[in-house]
Every structure is written in structure tokens, then in C-alpha cells.
Design a protein around this motif. Structure first.
Motif, PDB file in Angstrom:
ATOM      1  N   ALA A  42      41.346  31.246  28.169  1.00 31.35           N
ATOM      2  CA  ALA A  42      39.654  31.292  28.413  1.00 31.35           C
ATOM      3  C   ALA A  42      39.328  30.307  29.708  1.00 31.35           C
ATOM      4  N   TYR A  43      40.131  29.158  29.319  1.00 32.42           N
ATOM      5  CA  TYR A  43      38.694  28.353  30.503  1.00 32.42           C
ATOM      6  C   TYR A  43      39.216  28.261  31.243  1.00 32.42           C
ATOM      7  N   LEU A  44      40.058  29.037  32.031  1.00 35.47           N
ATOM      8  CA  LEU A  44      40.674  29.624  33.286  1.00 35.47           C
ATOM      9  C   LEU A  44      39.962  30.986  33.287  1.00 35.47           C
ATOM     10  N   LEU A  45      40.084  31.608  32.790  1.00 32.14           N
ATOM     11  CA  LEU A  45      39.777  33.527  32.816  1.00 32.14           C
ATOM     12  C   LEU A  45      38.394  33.327  32.595  1.00 32.14           C
ATOM     13  N   VAL A  46      37.716  33.021  31.872  1.00 36.31           N
ATOM     14  CA  VAL A  46      36.246  33.438  30.911  1.00 36.31           C
ATOM     15  C   VAL A  46      35.451  33.029  31.720  1.00 36.31           C
ATOM     16  N   PRO A  47      34.428  33.353  32.206  1.00 38.37           N
ATOM     17  CA  PRO A  47      34.383  35.233  32.324  1.00 38.37           C
ATOM     18  C   PRO A  47      35.074  35.826  33.349  1.00 38.37           C
ATOM     19  N   MET A  48      35.092  36.801  32.993  1.00 34.39           N
ATOM     20  CA  MET A  48      35.774  37.549  34.474  1.00 34.39           C
ATOM     21  C   MET A  48      34.936  37.180  36.039  1.00 34.39           C
ATOM     22  N   LYS A  49      35.978  37.235  37.060  1.00 31.40           N
ATOM     23  CA  LYS A  49      35.295  37.362  38.333  1.00 31.40           C
ATOM     24  C   LYS A  49      34.358  38.686  38.404  1.00 31.40           C
ATOM     25  N   ASP A  50      32.934  38.330  39.331  1.00 30.24           N
ATOM     26  CA  ASP A  50      32.245  39.349  39.518  1.00 30.24           C
ATOM     27  C   ASP A  50      32.906  40.696  40.366  1.00 30.24           C
ATOM     28  N   GLU A  51      33.326  40.161  41.833  1.00 35.52           N
ATOM     29  CA  GLU A  51      34.215  41.600  42.240  1.00 35.52           C
ATOM     30  C   GLU A  51      35.515  41.986  41.415  1.00 35.52           C
ATOM     31  N   GLU A  52      36.144  41.873  39.904  1.00 33.50           N
ATOM     32  CA  GLU A  52      37.040  42.106  39.750  1.00 33.50           C
ATOM     33  C   GLU A  52      36.474  43.130  39.054  1.00 33.50           C
ATOM     34  N   THR A  53      37.063  44.212  38.236  1.00 35.38           N
ATOM     35  CA  THR A  53      37.375  45.305  38.071  1.00 35.38           C
ATOM     36  C   THR A  53      37.758  45.044  36.245  1.00 35.38           C
ATOM     37  N   MET A  54      37.651  45.977  35.274  1.00 37.83           N
ATOM     38  CA  MET A  54      38.016  45.422  34.402  1.00 37.83           C
ATOM     39  C   MET A  54      40.377  45.881  34.433  1.00 37.83           C
ATOM     40  N   TRP A  55      40.037  47.092  35.387  1.00 36.58           N
ATOM     41  CA  TRP A  55      41.880  47.167  35.395  1.00 36.58           C
ATOM     42  C   TRP A  55      42.521  46.374  36.256  1.00 36.58           C
ATOM     43  N   GLN A  56      41.358  46.306  37.416  1.00 34.90           N
ATOM     44  CA  GLN A  56      42.780  45.268  38.347  1.00 34.90           C
ATOM     45  C   GLN A  56      42.531  43.647  37.388  1.00 34.90           C
ATOM     46  N   PHE A  57      41.368  42.967  36.387  1.00 32.27           N
ATOM     47  CA  PHE A  57      41.815  42.828  35.911  1.00 32.27           C
ATOM     48  C   PHE A  57      43.202  42.038  35.100  1.00 32.27           C
ATOM     49  N   TYR A  58      43.062  43.665  34.331  1.00 32.74           N
ATOM     50  CA  TYR A  58      44.304  43.924  33.632  1.00 32.74           C
ATOM     51  C   TYR A  58      45.462  43.972  34.076  1.00 32.74           C
ATOM     52  N   ARG A  59      45.509  44.088  34.946  1.00 31.16           N
ATOM     53  CA  ARG A  59      46.854  44.266  35.854  1.00 31.16           C
ATOM     54  C   ARG A  59      47.743  43.001  36.135  1.00 31.16           C
ATOM     55  N   ARG A  60      46.699  42.036  36.686  1.00 33.40           N
ATOM     56  CA  ARG A  60      47.059  40.674  37.621  1.00 33.40           C
ATOM     57  C   ARG A  60      47.238  40.026  36.113  1.00 33.40           C
ATOM     58  N   ARG A  61      46.935  40.122  35.229  1.00 33.46           N
ATOM     59  CA  ARG A  61      47.374  38.709  33.520  1.00 33.46           C
ATOM     60  C   ARG A  61      48.388  40.205  33.026  1.00 33.46           C
ATOM     61  N   PHE A  62      48.641  41.542  33.286  1.00 32.45           N
ATOM     62  CA  PHE A  62      49.710  41.838  32.332  1.00 32.45           C
ATOM     63  C   PHE A  62      51.203  41.967  33.373  1.00 32.45           C
ATOM     64  N   THR A  63      50.960  42.148  34.516  1.00 32.75           N
ATOM     65  CA  THR A  63      52.496  41.870  35.823  1.00 32.75           C
ATOM     66  C   THR A  63      53.194  40.389  35.142  1.00 32.75           C
ATOM     67  N   ARG A  64      52.342  39.711  35.175  1.00 32.86           N
ATOM     68  CA  ARG A  64      52.663  38.431  35.033  1.00 32.86           C
ATOM     69  C   ARG A  64      52.847  38.066  33.830  1.00 32.86           C
ATOM     70  N   ILE A  65      52.569  38.995  32.549  1.00 32.36           N
ATOM     71  CA  ILE A  65      53.085  38.077  31.026  1.00 32.36           C
ATOM     72  C   ILE A  65      53.733  39.607  30.350  1.00 32.36           C
ATOM     73  N   LEU A  66      53.951  40.564  30.718  1.00 30.46           N
ATOM     74  CA  LEU A  66      54.373  41.336  30.385  1.00 30.46           C
ATOM     75  C   LEU A  66      55.959  41.560  29.985  1.00 30.46           C
ATOM     76  N   PRO A  67      56.542  41.999  31.915  1.00 28.25           N
ATOM     77  CA  PRO A  67      57.697  41.260  32.398  1.00 28.25           C
ATOM     78  C   PRO A  67      58.428  40.512  31.264  1.00 28.25           C
ATOM     79  N   PRO A  68      58.329  39.254  31.419  1.00 26.52           N
ATOM     80  CA  PRO A  68      59.214  38.192  30.781  1.00 26.52           C
ATOM     81  C   PRO A  68      59.324  38.693  29.350  1.00 26.52           C
TER      82      PRO A  68
END
Length: 362
Positions: A71-97
């Protein structure tokens, strides 16, 4: 993005504490087991009672610390980032492993007889529903995913919220963490009944409170280093004492206990655990080094892989230190934890040299 040095230390510390928790659970689970604690617990003697309470109780801040770091690193979401961009960035990192290790925990133990074919097939068929039988530690991924899903929802509010408004939220969260004790002492409260679990503070409870707490500390807390260190130390000591005592006072040796009952104070969203976690995080925030040592940085970067694989190594070292060498509990738990952590770090470091290793260890 420049690394925040003290968060590297927090991440490594929390990762090690997760392993301490699971090392400790081998001393109050079913006799002869190298798995994590099950629905029932049994302590053989006073030494197990004391050292499990101390090691495991102190280490229960591990999961909330991970939540606060994210939360310290990710909250709040960046102004220029959309919900779907945020999800893609986070989930492509954690879900495959995550998925790869669910498959590994559902198949590899077949090789050494810890898993039978029927259970393996069942685990594989349920991968989209829940974690495998031998990977109970992967429960953590589901609340973490939930927080990631919610970050774009709460970000607009948290960007505008004043310090007073966030304190109001944190206060209600803190009150909600008293619910386990209120339920034990007074039964159903604040709207709870057999047809309704959603009590008055339901929407302020759970790991979301740690998310708001992390943002408050980062943005609104203006204490100087000395004040953070002194108050953090007091909170850590008080929280640790309460968390350790909550188990020790109930875990009578020679009796079979209900694990959820004796672990009531070890739930991650209890008031004592919040105090312990907040105090420890404040203490770490006093680290003002310009850079982390190489080893800390590497361990921090590889912490996700270490967490994912540590159960594979843990059982081996439990066998060595608890059953072969028969070390006393006071020494066995830290020996199991340290050797497991070292083996996992070396393994993840080796894997990191493989092209595309991010899909395996994050």
C-alpha cells in the motif's frame, strides 16, 4: 523508480518472519508432521509452549507488514494510470508465478510420496478455486489480490481525504479489530446473527485498514525520527507482549486445542497485531541510509520467489533439526527458519539468471 531503502529492510524482515511462523507451527501441529498447523493443535511440553508463543507470536506481524509495504508503494494510484493499466501491471507480475507454484505444489510432492495421485488431480482441478492442499501459505495471495482490485476504487477518495478523515477511518478499523474478542466475550454484536455476518464495521475491517494506515503514515504523519523510533518501539513491545501472551495463556501442554481458539490473538486483523505491526513499521521508517546493502536489495527483490517456494525447503529442515538432530525448541525453530531462508534465497537467485525468470519468481 528509486528504491525506498527502509522498505527493502521491511520486506526482507517480513519474508523471514513468514518462515519463522511456519517453522514454529511444526511444534504445535500433529505429531510427526512437517506441514503447517491444522484445525487442532497439541503442545508436547512447556518448552514448546513458551518458544512457539514467543517466536510465532512475535512473527505474526509478517503478513500485515507485506500489506503495508504494498500500500505504501501503490496507494493512491497514479493520476495518469487507468484502472485497467494498474490491474495489468500488478497482475502480470504476481499471477504467473502464483499459478506456476500452485501447479508445482500440486505435482512435485508426488515424487517423494507426500501427495497421492487422487489429491494431486483434485488440487489441479481446483486451481481456479483455491490453493493446493500442501500450499496453505498461498492463502495470502487472495487478500493481496483483493487489495489490488480495490486500490483503483479507493484511490480517488484517498487523494482528497484529509489527515482527520483518514484518522477517522483508521479509528473505525482499529475498533473493528476488537471484534474477535468482543465475539468471544459477548457473542454476536452490532448486527451479527446467524443470517447476517456483516456487522456495523464490516466495511472498515480487514486488510483495507492497513492500506489506509500505510497512506496515512507516508503522507500525513509528520513525526521526526526520534518520535517515530520511541513511539514505534513502545507500540512494538506492547503489541508483541499481548500477541505472545494471548497464545501462551491458552496453549496448555498435553491437551488438544482448537487452533482458531488458541490463535485468536494471532489473527492478522486483531488490535494487538495492528499495534505490533504499526510500531515495527514506524521503527523501520527511521532507517535513513541512501542505499541498501547489496544483499538486502537482492533479498528484497527476490522475496516473492522466496515466499512462494519456502514450504518446499521447510519440510526438509524440520526433519533435520527437529527429528534427526533433535535440537531443543529454542534452537530448532530459528535454525529451521534461517536455513530455509538461505536455501530459498540461493534457489531464487539461481532461477533469476534464467531468461524469463520473472514469470517464475516475479
Amino acid at each position: 523508480m528509486k528504491r525506498i531503502v527502509f522498505l527493502d529492510y521491511v520486506r526482507v524482515f517480513a519474508c523471514f518472519l513468514v518462515i519463522v511462523v511456519h517453522a514454529s507451527e511444526n511444534f504445535y501441529g500433529a505429531p510427526g508432521s512437517t506441514d503447517m498447523a491444522g484445525p487442532q493443535s497439541y503442545l508436547s511440553n512447556e518448552a514448546d509452549r513458551l518458544w512457539v508463543a514467543i517466536y510465532d507470536g512475535f512473527s505474526r506481524m509478517a503478513v500485515p507488514l507485506f500489506m503495508i509495504v504494498s500500500a505504501y508503494l501503490l496507494v493512491p494510484m497514479k493520476d495518469e494510470e487507468t484502472m485497467w493499466q494498474f490491474y495489468r501491471r500488478r497482475f502480470t507480475r504476481i499471477l504467473p508465478p502464483f499459478i506456476i507454484f500452485m501447479v508445482l505444489y500440486s505435482t512435485l510432492p508426488l515424487l517423494w510420496g507426500q501427495l497421492d495421485g487422487e489429491t494431486s488431480t483434485k488440487d489441479l482441478s481446483r486451481i481456479l478455486l483455491n490453493f493446493p492442499t500442501l500450499a496453505g501459505h498461498l492463502w495470502f495471495m487472495y487478500p493481496l489480490i483483493s487489495l489490488y482490485l480495490f486500490i483503483p476504487i479507493i484511490s480517488p477518495w484517498i487523494k482528497k481525504a484529509t489527515a482527520k478523515e483518514e484518522r477517522f477511518f483508521i479509528g473505525l478499523f482499529a475498533l473493528s479489530t476488537c471484534m474477535p474478542y468482543l465475539n468471544r466475550w459477548f457473542g454476536e454484536v452490532w448486527g451479527q446473527c446467524f443470517w447476517n455476518e456483516y456487522h456495523m464495521l464490516w466495511y472498515f475491517s480487514g486488510y483495507l485498514g492497513y492500506l489506509v494506515l500505510a497512506h496515512y503514515i507516508r503522507v500525513h504523519l509528520t513525526w521526526n525520527r526520534s518520535k517515530r523510533l520511541s513511539i514505534g518501539t513502545i507500540l512494538m513491545v506492547v503489541g508483541a507482549a499481548l500477541t505472545i501472551y494471548s497464545f501462551y495463556v491458552q496453549a496448555i501442554p498435553g491437551e488438544t486445542h482448537s487452533t482458531p481458539v488458541i490463535e485468536i490473538g494471532w489473527a492478522f486483523c486483531t488490535i494487538n497485531c495492528v499495534i505490533l505491526t504499526a510500531g515495527t513499521f514506524l521503527m523501520f521508517s527511521c532507517i535513513e541510509r541512501p542505499n541498501s546493502p547489496w544483499l538486502i536489495t537482492e533479498m528484497s527483490k527476490l522475496s516473492y520467489g522466496i515466499y512462494l517456494m519456502h514450504i518446499f525447503w521447510l519440510g526438509l529442515w524440520v526433519g533435520v533439526f527437529k527429528y534427526t538432530l533433535e535440537l531443543p525448541t529454542v534452537a530448532a525453530i530459528p535454525c529451521i527458519a534461517v536455513t530455509t531462508f538461505i536455501c530459498c534465497f540461493i534457489t531464487t537467485k539461481i532461477i533469476s539468471y534464467i531468461p524469463g525468470s520473472k514469470w517464475i519468481i516475479g
